[in-house]
Enzyme design. Structure first.
Site, PDB file in Angstrom:
ATOM      1  N   GLY A  42     -13.868  40.176 -19.740  1.00 52.39           N
ATOM      2  CA  GLY A  42     -14.664  41.218 -20.372  1.00 52.39           C
ATOM      3  C   GLY A  42     -14.142  42.598 -20.019  1.00 52.39           C
ATOM      4  O   GLY A  42     -14.561  43.193 -19.032  1.00 52.39           O
ATOM      5  N   SER A  48     -13.027  49.285 -16.139  1.00 49.42           N
ATOM      6  CA  SER A  48     -12.911  48.512 -14.905  1.00 49.42           C
ATOM      7  C   SER A  48     -11.481  48.041 -14.667  1.00 49.42           C
ATOM      8  O   SER A  48     -11.057  47.864 -13.518  1.00 49.42           O
ATOM      9  CB  SER A  48     -13.866  47.318 -14.921  1.00 49.42           C
ATOM     10  OG  SER A  48     -13.663  46.522 -16.072  1.00 49.42           O
ATOM     11  N   ASP A  67     -10.314  39.180 -23.087  1.00 46.20           N
ATOM     12  CA  ASP A  67     -11.384  39.711 -23.936  1.00 46.20           C
ATOM     13  C   ASP A  67     -11.015  39.451 -25.390  1.00 46.20           C
ATOM     14  O   ASP A  67      -9.840  39.586 -25.763  1.00 46.20           O
ATOM     15  CB  ASP A  67     -11.550  41.222 -23.701  1.00 46.20           C
ATOM     16  CG  ASP A  67     -12.879  41.766 -24.194  1.00 46.20           C
ATOM     17  OD1 ASP A  67     -13.266  41.441 -25.339  1.00 46.20           O
ATOM     18  OD2 ASP A  67     -13.526  42.521 -23.446  1.00 46.20           O
ATOM     19  N   HIS A 140     -23.312  38.940 -21.690  1.00 47.66           N
ATOM     20  CA  HIS A 140     -24.416  38.828 -20.749  1.00 47.66           C
ATOM     21  C   HIS A 140     -25.527  37.905 -21.236  1.00 47.66           C
ATOM     22  O   HIS A 140     -26.586  37.823 -20.609  1.00 47.66           O
ATOM     23  CB  HIS A 140     -24.997  40.221 -20.451  1.00 47.66           C
ATOM     24  CG  HIS A 140     -24.101  41.063 -19.590  1.00 47.66           C
ATOM     25  ND1 HIS A 140     -22.824  40.691 -19.257  1.00 47.66           N
ATOM     26  CD2 HIS A 140     -24.311  42.254 -18.987  1.00 47.66           C
ATOM     27  CE1 HIS A 140     -22.282  41.628 -18.486  1.00 47.66           C
ATOM     28  NE2 HIS A 140     -23.168  42.582 -18.309  1.00 47.66           N
ATOM     29  N   HIS A 165     -20.555  41.627 -12.376  1.00 46.84           N
ATOM     30  CA  HIS A 165     -21.160  42.923 -12.697  1.00 46.84           C
ATOM     31  C   HIS A 165     -22.520  42.739 -13.347  1.00 46.84           C
ATOM     32  O   HIS A 165     -22.808  41.708 -13.944  1.00 46.84           O
ATOM     33  CB  HIS A 165     -20.247  43.710 -13.637  1.00 46.84           C
ATOM     34  CG  HIS A 165     -20.589  45.156 -13.713  1.00 46.84           C
ATOM     35  ND1 HIS A 165     -20.535  45.883 -14.889  1.00 46.84           N
ATOM     36  CD2 HIS A 165     -21.008  46.034 -12.756  1.00 46.84           C
ATOM     37  CE1 HIS A 165     -20.877  47.130 -14.649  1.00 46.84           C
ATOM     38  NE2 HIS A 165     -21.172  47.244 -13.363  1.00 46.84           N
ATOM     39  N   ASP A 166     -23.359  43.760 -13.230  1.00 49.20           N
ATOM     40  CA  ASP A 166     -24.700  43.805 -13.833  1.00 49.20           C
ATOM     41  C   ASP A 166     -25.622  42.741 -13.274  1.00 49.20           C
ATOM     42  O   ASP A 166     -26.365  42.076 -14.008  1.00 49.20           O
ATOM     43  CB  ASP A 166     -24.612  43.700 -15.358  1.00 49.20           C
ATOM     44  CG  ASP A 166     -23.958  44.930 -15.986  1.00 49.20           C
ATOM     45  OD1 ASP A 166     -24.105  46.027 -15.416  1.00 49.20           O
ATOM     46  OD2 ASP A 166     -23.297  44.795 -17.020  1.00 49.20           O
TER      47      ASP A 166
END
Length: 207
Positions: A42, A48, A67, A140, A165-166
């Site tokens: 991603g 990033s 990705d 996500h 992440h997240d």
């Protein structure tokens, strides 16, 4: 300072990673003690990748960025993180690859970063190279997040790192799937937590 230059390079890219989390990602990648390339799931427009790529370049490693560049569900029209400027006007579809390539070029990382354009589960099913670090920041939704976890974590070498992440422990702060795969990584016994900065979690593979 290196980190100041790195922050400025990353800030020029579209994306949703705060500088503090990006620098934590960079420091984790720079501290790796096992051999092998790095891999990001991603990449969006490359923010990033600048942090990870800088650490990879310093160590003489390669960073693979996987990705499909059509955007996750939260990037689609009508969703919170939709950016109409990354939509290809001819196709009417998101295409972040040109923005990603420009970010990588501007950061001077074209010799370090390899873009892998494709569906993450498909690429993971054919992957054979042991990895020193995997960073999961793809879709996500429940299915995409868990498929990324299942597809890529087996490739992390013992002593290598898994970053997610997240990760929001409070449901009011964000979606649950990244949190769920973080919990899986800890409960299944293959990883131990090494660092937590904002919504970034970094784990080390112990077996």
């Amino acid at each position: 300072m290196m980190e100041d230059r790195l922050r400025l390079a990353a800030e020029a890219a579209r994306g949703f990673m705060p500088a503090g989390e990006g620098l934590a990602l960079y420091r984790s990648a720079a501290s790796l003690e096992v051999d092998g390339p790095l891999l990001e799931v991603g990449s969006y427009c490359g923010k990033s990748a600048v942090y990870l790529g800088a650490a990879a370049r310093q160590a003489g490693r390669v960073l693979f960025c996987v990705d499909h560049h059509r955007g996750s569900e939260e990037n689609q029209p009508g969703w919170e993180h939709h950016d109409p400027e990354v939509v290809d006007p001819d196709l009417g579809l998101i295409d972040t690859l040109p923005f990603f390539r420009r970010t990588v070029a501007d950061a001077g990382l074209e010799g370090t970063i390899v873009a892998v354009v494709g569906d993450s589960p498909t690429v993971a099913s054919l992957w054979a190279t042991p990895l020193a670090m995997v960073f999961i920041d793809g879709g996500h939704g429940t299915e995409p997040a868990h498929r990324d976890y299942e597809g890529w974590t087996p490739h992390v070498r013992p002593g290598g790192l898994l970053a997610i992440h997240d990760v929001f422990e409070n449901p009011a702060d964000g979606g649950r799937p990244p949190y769920e795969i973080w919990c899986r990584a800890l409960s299944e016994g293959f990883f131990e937590e090494r660092a937590a900065v904002g919504s970034l979690r970094v784990l080390r593979r112990v077996v």
